[in-house]
Design a protein around this motif. Structure first.
Motif, PDB file in Angstrom:
ATOM      1  N   ASP A   2      54.710  54.386  21.550  1.00 26.87           N
ATOM      2  CA  ASP A   2      54.888  53.180  20.744  1.00 26.87           C
ATOM      3  C   ASP A   2      56.293  53.166  20.153  1.00 26.87           C
ATOM      4  OD1 ASP A   2      52.524  51.969  21.117  1.00 26.87           O
ATOM      5  OD2 ASP A   2      51.594  52.697  19.261  1.00 26.87           O
ATOM      6  N   THR A   3      56.936  51.997  20.180  1.00 22.11           N
ATOM      7  CA  THR A   3      58.255  51.897  19.570  1.00 22.11           C
ATOM      8  C   THR A   3      58.124  51.253  18.190  1.00 22.11           C
ATOM      9  OG1 THR A   3      59.253  51.649  21.753  1.00 22.11           O
ATOM     10  CG2 THR A   3      60.587  50.971  19.861  1.00 22.11           C
ATOM     11  N   GLN A   4      58.484  52.019  17.163  1.00 20.43           N
ATOM     12  CA  GLN A   4      58.414  51.498  15.786  1.00 20.43           C
ATOM     13  C   GLN A   4      59.736  50.835  15.419  1.00 20.43           C
ATOM     14  OE1 GLN A   4      57.459  54.891  13.207  1.00 20.43           O
ATOM     15  NE2 GLN A   4      56.231  53.447  11.998  1.00 20.43           N
ATOM     16  N   ILE A   5      59.644  49.743  14.651  1.00 18.88           N
ATOM     17  CA  ILE A   5      60.871  49.164  14.076  1.00 18.88           C
ATOM     18  C   ILE A   5      60.751  49.319  12.575  1.00 18.88           C
ATOM     19  CG2 ILE A   5      62.286  47.099  13.800  1.00 18.88           C
ATOM     20  CD1 ILE A   5      61.440  46.068  16.336  1.00 18.88           C
ATOM     21  N   LEU A 156      64.322  45.972  21.276  1.00 22.36           N
ATOM     22  CA  LEU A 156      62.894  46.054  21.611  1.00 22.36           C
ATOM     23  C   LEU A 156      62.616  45.409  22.969  1.00 22.36           C
ATOM     24  CD1 LEU A 156      60.267  47.128  20.310  1.00 22.36           C
ATOM     25  CD2 LEU A 156      59.784  44.773  19.622  1.00 22.36           C
ATOM     26  N   GLU A 157      63.267  44.262  23.211  1.00 22.20           N
ATOM     27  CA  GLU A 157      63.105  43.559  24.488  1.00 22.20           C
ATOM     28  C   GLU A 157      63.377  44.506  25.666  1.00 22.20           C
ATOM     29  OE1 GLU A 157      64.694  39.271  23.675  1.00 22.20           O
ATOM     30  OE2 GLU A 157      65.872  40.130  25.317  1.00 22.20           O
ATOM     31  N   SER A 160      61.319  48.707  24.655  1.00 23.25           N
ATOM     32  CA  SER A 160      59.979  48.867  24.096  1.00 23.25           C
ATOM     33  C   SER A 160      59.169  49.880  24.908  1.00 23.25           C
ATOM     34  CB  SER A 160      59.269  47.509  24.107  1.00 23.25           C
ATOM     35  OG  SER A 160      57.953  47.677  23.650  1.00 23.25           O
ATOM     36  N   GLY A 161      58.537  50.829  24.213  1.00 27.00           N
ATOM     37  CA  GLY A 161      57.719  51.833  24.885  1.00 27.00           C
ATOM     38  C   GLY A 161      58.513  53.013  25.418  1.00 27.00           C
ATOM     39  N   LYS A 162      59.842  52.926  25.360  1.00 22.40           N
ATOM     40  CA  LYS A 162      60.671  53.997  25.930  1.00 22.40           C
ATOM     41  C   LYS A 162      61.314  54.883  24.871  1.00 22.40           C
ATOM     42  CE  LYS A 162      61.946  51.640  30.177  1.00 22.40           C
ATOM     43  NZ  LYS A 162      63.060  51.177  30.987  1.00 22.40           N
ATOM     44  N   ASP A 168      66.208  48.842  11.963  1.00 20.73           N
ATOM     45  CA  ASP A 168      66.579  47.416  11.975  1.00 20.73           C
ATOM     46  C   ASP A 168      67.557  47.104  10.845  1.00 20.73           C
ATOM     47  OD1 ASP A 168      66.804  44.706  12.035  1.00 20.73           O
ATOM     48  OD2 ASP A 168      64.645  44.292  11.985  1.00 20.73           O
TER      49      ASP A 168
END
Ligand code: TXA
Ligand code: MG
Length: 323
Positions: A2-5, A156-157, A160-162, A168
């Motif tokens: 999961d990618t957190q911002i 994120l675009e 994401s997921g990587k 931010d």
């Protein structure tokens, strides 16, 4: 994964630094574009940068520092002109290429014996490097070939997921990547034009500097990044400079699938789906907007001011595949 911002407060910066120490990649804001950071001394983490971005391994990374004391850790035979430039432009959007210290892994510099060094101006970038306790290598945090990200949403675009975490910091102020200056040659060579101009550099060095030509880059692989098509949207980019050219090209395009980027006031007869201003800060965001909206053609109508902005013009021409 999961990618957190997260907003860049003390807690999230501490968390990001711990992840960096554990060999993870962190996306963070700088004043130019968002970077994808890893410890400069962690070979596996640096390998991940190339994998995650789909970046060719012959394209070297820039070392980001938070203090001048770190210069000696990564560079050697530092010429006196380095101090003149760092006094005047650090922290800020200038990368200076010098000889590399052996202890910096070769993967960071794509096997070159040189390394680019930059001290970012953005407080979040600065705090992250400090908290990590090491210089960070950081390319722009986009997939290779896409426009560089100027917001956390752009990162994120693409990623994401990587990656585990994006700090931010809001939209980047400058919007195009740093000026890259090679100090290992005489005269010094601008490998990539940017917000810090040739004239600004010459006025502090009191001697001429030159722009690398694309042919130089291709033949000598001096600035490996220059041979790749960068900064490009999926839409076709057309650059025009006169109303006559606008009239001509408009016959071949569908206005409802066309984005116009310009500061010129257009005659009312032209109706484009989107019209956006032409700025350094907004160019890459406009490219991404075009792709999101399924735009087929982007018209960039340059004015006299834009023609003087070599950094901006360089990104426009790259996107239009002219260089
Ligand atoms: O503004 C920036 O510089 C951003 C932010 C994140 O700091 N970073 C950035 O990194 O744009 P990247 O990796 O996307 O672009 C680095 C450019 C590439 O064109 C690369 O070829 C060139 O700098 N470069 C890096 N080290 C070099 C070296 N030792 N010799 C020649 N060119 C180098
Ligand atoms: Mg890049």
């Amino acid at each position: 994964m999961d990618t957190q911002i997260l907003p860049p407060n003390d807690e999230s910066i501490k968390k990001a630094a711990e992840l960096i120490k554990a060999g993870e990649l962190i996306a963070f804001p700088t004043e130019t574009v968002y970077g994808l950071g890893a410890s400069i001394f962690n070979v596996e983490a640096i390998q991940k940068i190339f994998t995650v971005k789909g970046r060719p391994t012959d394209n070297p990374l820039i070392a980001h520092i938070s203090s001048l004391a770190q210069v000696e850790l990564i560079g050697k035979n530092i010429p006196p002109e380095f101090s003149i430039l760092s006094d005047n432009f650090f922290p800020g959007p200038l990368t200076i290429v010098v000889q590399k210290q052996e202890q910096v892994p070769n993967i960071a510099s794509a096997q070159l014996s040189t390394i680019g060094i930059r001290m970012p101006h953005h407080q979040v970038a600065w705090k992250l490097i400090e908290a990590s306790g090491t210089p960070l290598v950081a390319p722009s945090a986009n997939l290779s070939g896409k426009p560089s990200p100027t917001t956390a949403a752009h990162v994120l675009e693409d990623l994401s997921g990587k990656i585990p975490l994006i700090l931010d910091g809001g939209p980047c102020d400058v919007g195009i990547e740093s000026t890259v200056l090679d100090l290992t040659t005489s005269p010094p060579v601008i490998l990539r034009p940017g917000h810090i101009t040739k004239e600004q550099i010459e006025s502090v060095l009191h001697r001429p500097v030159v722009f690398a030509s694309v042919t130089d880059a291709q033949e000598k692989v001096k600035a490996p990044g220059m041979k790749y098509r960068h900064y490009a949207p999926n839409a076709i980019v057309h650059v025009i400079t006169t109303l006559d050219q606008l009239a001509e090209i408009s016959k071949t395009l569908r206005p409802n699938q066309t984005m116009m980027i310009t500061n010129i006031h257009l005659p009312a007869t032209y109706e484009f789906k989107v019209i956006l201003p032409l700025t350094e800060k907004g160019l890459y965001a406009s490219f991404r907007k075009a792709d999101d909206a399924g735009i087929q053609d982007i018209l960039i109508f340059t004015d006299e001011e834009t023609k003087k902005n070599i950094g901006l013009l360089n990104r426009i021409e790259k996107a239009a595949k002219k260089i």
